[in-house]
Design an enzyme around this catalytic site. Sequence first.
Site, PDB file in Angstrom:
ATOM      1  N   HIS A 159       0.867  -1.173   0.000  1.00  0.00           N
ATOM      2  CA  HIS A 159       0.000   0.000   0.000  1.00  0.00           C
ATOM      3  C   HIS A 159       0.900   1.218   0.000  1.00  0.00           C
ATOM      4  CE1 HIS A 159      -3.647   2.341   0.893  1.00  0.00           C
ATOM      5  NE2 HIS A 159      -2.798   3.131   1.496  1.00  0.00           N
ATOM      6  N   CYS A 160       0.782   2.001  -1.024  1.00  0.00           N
ATOM      7  CA  CYS A 160       1.678   3.143  -1.171  1.00  0.00           C
ATOM      8  C   CYS A 160       1.005   4.394  -0.631  1.00  0.00           C
ATOM      9  CB  CYS A 160       2.040   3.345  -2.638  1.00  0.00           C
ATOM     10  SG  CYS A 160       3.224   4.674  -2.875  1.00  0.00           S
ATOM     11  N   PRO A 161       1.548   4.999   0.400  1.00  0.00           N
ATOM     12  CA  PRO A 161       0.924   6.211   0.929  1.00  0.00           C
ATOM     13  C   PRO A 161       1.091   7.401  -0.003  1.00  0.00           C
ATOM     14  CG  PRO A 161       2.949   5.717   2.125  1.00  0.00           C
ATOM     15  CD  PRO A 161       2.722   4.598   1.175  1.00  0.00           C
TER      16      PRO A 161
ATOM     17  N   ASN B 227      -1.610   6.948  -2.136  1.00  0.00           N
ATOM     18  CA  ASN B 227      -2.802   6.646  -1.345  1.00  0.00           C
ATOM     19  C   ASN B 227      -3.630   5.546  -1.985  1.00  0.00           C
ATOM     20  OD1 ASN B 227      -4.590   6.955   0.824  1.00  0.00           O
ATOM     21  ND2 ASN B 227      -5.898   8.313  -0.368  1.00  0.00           N
TER      22      ASN B 227
END
Lengths: 722, 165
Positions: free
Chosen positions: A133-135, A138
């Site tokens: 999950h890439c912040p 998002n």
Amino acid sequence: MPAASGKRFKPSKYVPVSAAAIFLVGATTLFFAFTCPGLSLYISPVIPVYNAVVFLFVLANFSMATFMDPGIFPRAEEDEDKEDDFRAPLYKTVEIKGIQVRMKWCATCRFYRPPRCSHCSVCDNCVEEFDHHCPWVNNCIGRRNYRYFFLFLLSLTTHIMGVFGFGLLYVLYQVEELSGVRMAVTMVVMCVAGLFFIPVAGLTGFHVVLVARGRTTNEQVTGKFRGGVNPFTNGCCKNVSRVLCSSPAPRYLGRPKAEQTVLVRPPFLRPEVSDGQITVKIMDNGIQTELKRTKSKGSLEVTESQSADAEPPPPPKPDLSRYTGLRTHLTLATNEDSSLLGKDSPPTPTMYKYRPGYSSSSSSAALPHSTSAKLSRVNSLKEPNSICESSRKPSYRSEPSLEPESFRSPTFGKSFHFDPLSSGSRSSSLKSAQGTGFEMGHLQSIRSEGTTSTSYKSLVNQTRNGSLSYDSLLTPSDSPDFESVQAGPEPDPPVGYTSPFLSARIAQQRETDLHGRFASAVSPKHAPPREPSPVRYDNLSRHIVASIQEREKLLQQPPAPGREEDVGLVDSGIQSTPGSSNAPRTSSSSDDSKRSPLGKNPLTRPAPPRFGKPEPPHALRVRSLGSPDQPAAPHLGKSVSYSSQKPASQASVPETEEVALQPLLAPKDEVQMRTAYSKSNGQPKSLGSAPPGPGQVPLSSPTRGGVKKVSGVGGTTYEISV
Amino acid sequence: MATEVHSLQELRRSASLATKVFVQRDYSDGTTCQFQTKFPPELESRIERQLFEETVKTLNGFYAEAEKIGGSSYLEGCLACATAYFIFLCMETHYEKVLKKISKYIQEQNEKIYAPRGLLLTDPLERGMRVIEISIYEDRCSSGSSSSGSSSSSSGGGGGGAGGR
């Protein structure tokens, strides 16, 4: 994007993506506004064009990575999972190119996660080929948008290098006046670019390696293929082409539901009745198992639905011998997808979720299943090789959910709460396996306590429940509660449930019954007579049987004055089995047999305190026992006493010996825990069937008198009436 | 099932959903989309083995074609890159085209083979390509007698299907 509804708007999760967007667009805009005019004028007009193209590419990939569905699986509908909730195992194993991969049950999405799928706790979705999950975008990066994410990284690196390089060119060549707004802005842009270059380039390089190796970030970080073989790789070139050149996968969510235009109207055609085979050869992903069952398990759900409504078919006794403990347990449950565990491959630890109600149901169906349970135990005990084999196998565990969840979900930490208890598992998979194994043990007790098992599927809940149930087993003062709980679900009628836990339940009931007789004699606490445990321990490995027989002989011998010695010896014998049982259990639970030291310890040291150490397998037992020595003593005394009282029936009831050898808990609890362990680990460890066992028992000196003291697990001292 | 009031005209045979069979994915070759060709025992008395296997094999072939990495998919990717992915607004991807073919094939199979036998195939796409769902219908007489034993739970489950979405 997320499939789940009702999410609160959390502005905090938009901070990184906003920052990234602002930096990217802002810095580039400044570059174009202040640096590019001078560059295009004095060097070449191609420069801004080139930078514009690259920037457009960056933006496009950034947008795709941010807004594209990563490959979210829709929640499974109820009919796909009718009875799974309480009876299905937590893991299902498939074989991918010869490598065992575990598919974990996702409690939220209600299906077994396909390989490489993982549940993102941030998005609360299962994502196909979950990467991370890439912040910064998002969004989850999964099958559908990994390509765009990868290209975004590549293009961003290129863009940063270009901005920095051309800015440097601008400054160095003093294209325009050195001092001035343009120069200052260019310097600032260069600083920003330089600052972001290092992490972005690092991440890009990391993903280049991942793509070349055919791994996902999730797999890399969790160390799934560390030292093992990656079944998902097709070679570097094919991996790269698969990432970059494959046709974009479709999304599963948000599709218009196809209208069913086909009407199904009777009368229906029926095929000619061919040979009505009862024996079904089930082929599951290359794992072929032949199971003689009244109901073949064509599909997991169907069989489960079938079993939910029909009478439980008798367990396939002869076939159980082919499988090691866990698989056997699976085969016991006709509706379990145990066929996935082929006889060719050692079983990976399979976690079971089970509904407490079925414990009672299984109890009533105890007799028909007892033999199967017995056979399962036989196999579990007789096949330590499979454990070693499985542990030697490339330690690949498809547990994508575990690590990421630990990263993101604080609840997962609870599973790690049991890590100290479990053996020093070196790998995360080990830990998870341990945790799950531990949970299974807990679940066993939970089941007996009649708690609902809705939450059993989740790691956290399991452990949470498990710990609670164990606490109840800790002290004999709690035993009445436990017994009362035990008695509660017992009378429930079976509802066509044949689950792997059946054997556990049967064993538990047998234990309770066997010990119940002595319990009444020895301890008033265990008042309710327990029905005979249907589990027969005559399927113990020869070592255990030998040790049991030795012990019997010792117990039968006239008491000798050296009680302490005897106690020590007996203790060692007793301790050896739990320890030894722990060893295979832990090794099975982990991918590699790293538990052997634990198993060996009890054997070498007869001292009770040894078991007090929170070693992983012991931890479970110790925990279940509870620390206090005194409460455990009566238990041991009971178990030992009853074992000593049954020398004649030793051959027929070896389980009593086994129980006596494991005076860690009340026999019922012990069986529960044992079966739980064996189940959780998928390895046959149930009855402490470690080879060291027999070695220890013969050391026991003959019993000395009416009562002898034996040290049990957890440093408890038991009074053994001989 | 809720009780129904039958008028004389309604006293005709109708089918009710009895149970559902789920054909799982075959992961033996990695994550490529394939379904197990193992014949579910529940369909033993409902459909010939070869028909079922042929259906599944054809579907597997379709999915293999969809996921094929070849010149067309490469060109599609290049084109998409060149247009900053705006091409996806206008054009269907190769995979989507094959999915349409699959959907047509399933419908045709349903019409020709499965519905006459009281079965219904569901496009695996609706299930996230994890299972092929085969609904088994029972011939329910107008007297309102319930269908096979598992129908009660399955029909109830089938009704409340999309709750988790």
